[in-house]
Design an enzyme around this catalytic site. Structure first.
Site, PDB file in Angstrom:
ATOM      1  N   ALA A  61       0.836  -1.196   0.000  1.00  0.00           N
ATOM      2  CA  ALA A  61       0.000   0.000   0.000  1.00  0.00           C
ATOM      3  C   ALA A  61       0.876   1.252   0.000  1.00  0.00           C
ATOM      4  O   ALA A  61       2.078   1.192   0.251  1.00  0.00           O
ATOM      5  CB  ALA A  61      -0.908  -0.002   1.222  1.00  0.00           C
ATOM      6  N   GLY A 106      -0.070  -5.433   0.339  1.00  0.00           N
ATOM      7  CA  GLY A 106      -1.133  -5.492  -0.651  1.00  0.00           C
ATOM      8  C   GLY A 106      -0.712  -6.167  -1.938  1.00  0.00           C
ATOM      9  O   GLY A 106      -1.537  -6.766  -2.630  1.00  0.00           O
ATOM     10  N   GLU A 109      -1.156  -9.763  -1.253  1.00  0.00           N
ATOM     11  CA  GLU A 109      -2.597 -10.032  -1.217  1.00  0.00           C
ATOM     12  C   GLU A 109      -3.196 -10.050  -2.618  1.00  0.00           C
ATOM     13  O   GLU A 109      -4.102 -10.838  -2.902  1.00  0.00           O
ATOM     14  CB  GLU A 109      -3.287  -8.990  -0.344  1.00  0.00           C
ATOM     15  CG  GLU A 109      -2.971  -9.164   1.143  1.00  0.00           C
ATOM     16  CD  GLU A 109      -3.468  -8.008   1.992  1.00  0.00           C
ATOM     17  OE1 GLU A 109      -4.313  -8.258   2.872  1.00  0.00           O
ATOM     18  OE2 GLU A 109      -3.004  -6.872   1.771  1.00  0.00           O
ATOM     19  N   GLU A 129       2.678  -6.062   7.364  1.00  0.00           N
ATOM     20  CA  GLU A 129       1.836  -5.070   8.027  1.00  0.00           C
ATOM     21  C   GLU A 129       2.068  -5.002   9.539  1.00  0.00           C
ATOM     22  O   GLU A 129       1.940  -3.941  10.148  1.00  0.00           O
ATOM     23  CB  GLU A 129       0.352  -5.367   7.744  1.00  0.00           C
ATOM     24  CG  GLU A 129      -0.084  -5.118   6.320  1.00  0.00           C
ATOM     25  CD  GLU A 129       0.131  -6.304   5.395  1.00  0.00           C
ATOM     26  OE1 GLU A 129      -0.345  -6.258   4.249  1.00  0.00           O
ATOM     27  OE2 GLU A 129       0.778  -7.289   5.819  1.00  0.00           O
TER      28      GLU A 129
END
Length: 255
Positions: A61, A106, A109, A129
């Site tokens: 992110a 991300g 993911e 994270e």
């Protein structure tokens, strides 16, 4: 545009293009959802490749953007974040991630949303994270344990450590490791081969597997049974069986 959809030979490439690290900011997330839904609708897209370019898949992110968001802002945004990735996971066609360089946070993911993952020998994957005082928020706590098992997923999520391609292959986080220069070529070849297959049967197979993972076996068998019987109404089923009887297996040409 931070994400582009390029179509050739029945394969749609969702290409992340936000140099230098393809950080997944809000605009990129929204664009990803828009193009995943377009790939779902388009008949000329029969399979999909997710690709970040030769140097990096996606390094996570946009932390600077997130740093300025308070609790209220993230409550309003978190669902849209997840929905953008879920739109990729629910493309009813074969999807392969072509992973070069970093696939972190991300980015990891997003790779988890694919049906198959091909990684470069120098790729690194992880869910860091926790090192920011957070947990994965775009599906990592759900899709990762379903893929590699809960204990391995917890190791990666609890520690935030990065894994190299060989370890990722060993634990089932990726499915194939190839030289970096061959990642996109091999991913496109995988997708192009399936793009020639029976589209409705491939959709049935994907939805049956995915639905079965979310429910009990009896319900999963019902999903499978309904799709299996329904395919007997398709032209592709007629083509496949006729070709098998007349020419032998593996020679059918599906429309």
């Amino acid at each position: 545009m931070t994400v582009n959809l390029e179509v050739a030979e029945g394969v749609g490439t969702l290409r992340l293009d936000r140099p230098p690290m393809n950080a997944l900011d809000v605009a990129t997330q929204d664009r990803l959802k828009e193009l995943a839904e377009e790939a779902t609708r388009r008949d000329d897209v029969r399979a999909v490749v997710i690709y970040g370019g030769e140097r990096v898949f996606a390094a996570g992110a946009d932390i600077k953007e997130m740093q300025n968001m308070d609790h209220t802002a993230m409550v309003l945004r978190a669902r849209a974040l997840q929905d953008s990735f879920t739109a990729v996971a629910r493309i009813p066609k074969p999807v392969v991630a072509a992973i070069t360089g970093y696939a972190l946070g991300g980015g990891c993911e997003l790779a988890l949303c694919a049906d198959y993952r091909i990684a470069a020998e120098n790729a690194k994957l992880g869910q860091p994270e926790i090192l920011l005082g957070l947990i994965p928020g775009a599906g990592g706590t759900q899709r990762l344990p379903r893929l590699v098992g809960p204990s391995k997923a917890k190791d990666l999520i609890f520690t935030g450590r990065q894994v190299r391609a060989d370890e990722a292959l060993a634990i089932g986080l990726v499915d194939r490791v190839v030289p970096a220069a061959e990642v996109y070529e091999q991913a496109h070849a995988w997708a192009a081969k399936l793009a020639q297959g029976p589209a409705i049967a491939l959709r049935a197979a994907k939805e049956s597997v995915d639905a079965g993972l979310e429910t009990d076996i009896d319900t999963g068998l019902t999903v499978e049974r309904n799709w299996f019987a329904g395919l007997f109404a398709t032209e592709d089923r007629e083509t496949g069986m006729r070709s098998f009887v007349e020419e032998g297996p593996g020679k059918a040409r599906f429309r």
